[in-house]
Design a protein around this motif. Sequence first.
Motif, PDB file in Angstrom:
ATOM      1  N   THR A 157      -2.122   2.505  -2.744  1.00  0.00           N
ATOM      2  CA  THR A 157      -3.274   1.895  -2.735  1.00  0.00           C
ATOM      3  C   THR A 157      -3.710   1.922  -1.288  1.00  0.00           C
TER       4      THR A 157
ATOM      5  N   GLY B  15       0.753  -1.413   0.038  1.00  0.00           N
ATOM      6  CA  GLY B  15       0.239   0.028  -0.058  1.00  0.00           C
ATOM      7  C   GLY B  15       0.799   1.298  -0.049  1.00  0.00           C
TER       8      GLY B  15
ATOM      9  N   THR C  73       2.311   1.705  -3.501  1.00  0.00           N
ATOM     10  CA  THR C  73       1.600   2.108  -4.849  1.00  0.00           C
ATOM     11  C   THR C  73       0.687   3.103  -4.534  1.00  0.00           C
TER      12      THR C  73
ATOM     13  N   ASP D 124      -6.848  -3.886 -11.554  1.00  0.00           N
ATOM     14  CA  ASP D 124      -6.978  -2.944 -10.143  1.00  0.00           C
ATOM     15  C   ASP D 124      -5.970  -3.318  -9.663  1.00  0.00           C
ATOM     16  N   LEU D 125      -5.320  -2.034  -8.685  1.00  0.00           N
ATOM     17  CA  LEU D 125      -4.192  -2.287  -8.071  1.00  0.00           C
ATOM     18  C   LEU D 125      -4.310  -3.270  -6.829  1.00  0.00           C
ATOM     19  N   VAL D 126      -5.666  -3.031  -6.160  1.00  0.00           N
ATOM     20  CA  VAL D 126      -6.040  -3.890  -4.916  1.00  0.00           C
ATOM     21  C   VAL D 126      -5.882  -5.327  -5.390  1.00  0.00           C
TER      22      VAL D 126
END
Length: 433
Positions: free
Chosen positions: A164, A159, A162, A365-367
Amino acid sequence: MSTGMFFALTGGLLIVGVPIAITVGLSSIIYILAEGIKVQIVVQRLFAGVDVTALLAIPFFILAGDLMGKGGIGYRLVRLANRAVGNITGGLAIVAIIVSMFFAAISGSGVATAAAIGGIMIPGMVAAKYDKSFSAAVIASAAPIGVIIPPSISFVQYGVLTGTSISDLYKAGFPAGFIVGGALMLTAYLISKKNGYKGADRLENTHAKSEAAVAADNKYSSKDIIEVLWALGTPFIIVGGVFGGLFTPTESAVVAVVYALLVGLFVFKELNFKNLPEIFMNSALGSARIMFIIANATLFSWVMAYERIPQIIMESMLALSDSKFVLLLIINFILLIAGCFMETGSIILIATPLLLPIMQFLNIDLVHFGIIMTVNTAIGLTTPPFGVCLFTTANVAKLSVQAVASKVWWFLLAMIIALMIITYVPQAILFLV
């Protein structure tokens, strides 16, 4: 210094046995000196790597996990899981996986889970006539769920790198952890059915004095139920507080430490003020090792960005295929191979800057990608030859790594199948986000 020489230097240091944190830091410093870049960049990047508020969660989660592990929560979780599923075929193996998932929601660490739950469950499974190598393999494969189910140190690292939302990663981490845990439980059941491993009834007929035996033999009282509720309070406070907006993931780590101290000292009374300094010291050393890796990996990432290596990798991979399906398969393969040789935090800190441009190009999606990467690193904790959970469990069970590795392959296959589901069915994990 050319890019090829830089990677040759890094690879050479790894081959001769230099620790990964020192390898990435030393090779980066040599590159910077060779290129004539201002040496101040070394100090700036090292400090910038750890000068992030969200990283405060790491030492606090490590301390909370140590406090709850020493404070008796593992034993009480074993009793709870045993009462729920202990009597079915392979019941103790399934109990070990469930308890690992519970403990994961407290410690955030696969290694801590392997040490704490392995020490309780392996003797009990052996007393119930389970093969010792199989018992250790169950723990070695279940313990890495600690980096998937929140709170997860890997989520904090990803997190921060990035940008995120860590809360969103937490929300996706739960279903991902349940998918992996379910795959492991199904595998344990099938192997146990084939080999005739029974549930808690086999354990109750032995004279074993292990904590797992006591947990299975004793009937629940109202006091036991209250103690279990206290034990389960930690994950509910941590996760519920974050999801409910009461505090941030970093603040939840501090709350977890305070709660663990109070419960261990005054409720379970298995902690005392004499053993606290040793627990604090061990947690501090563990935190320092992680922070040292983060600092050096940040410097390594800067060198790769300076050399435009992420862009080169993206162009090379896109030249192979522009199919999202194929590229995700290639990325998973690369991360699984990396997991055989590198530590979880190092993979995240080094691979994320390299692969982030590809994810953005593919509009992934980065998640979702954060979960994919974390599950890959979790599998790496069990993968020979350098799986940390594999080594930890073998040490706890007093077996050779080869003996445990010989029984872990079916569990690794189950985890890889779970990874494919998570990769190609994103809504299986993103429905809470």
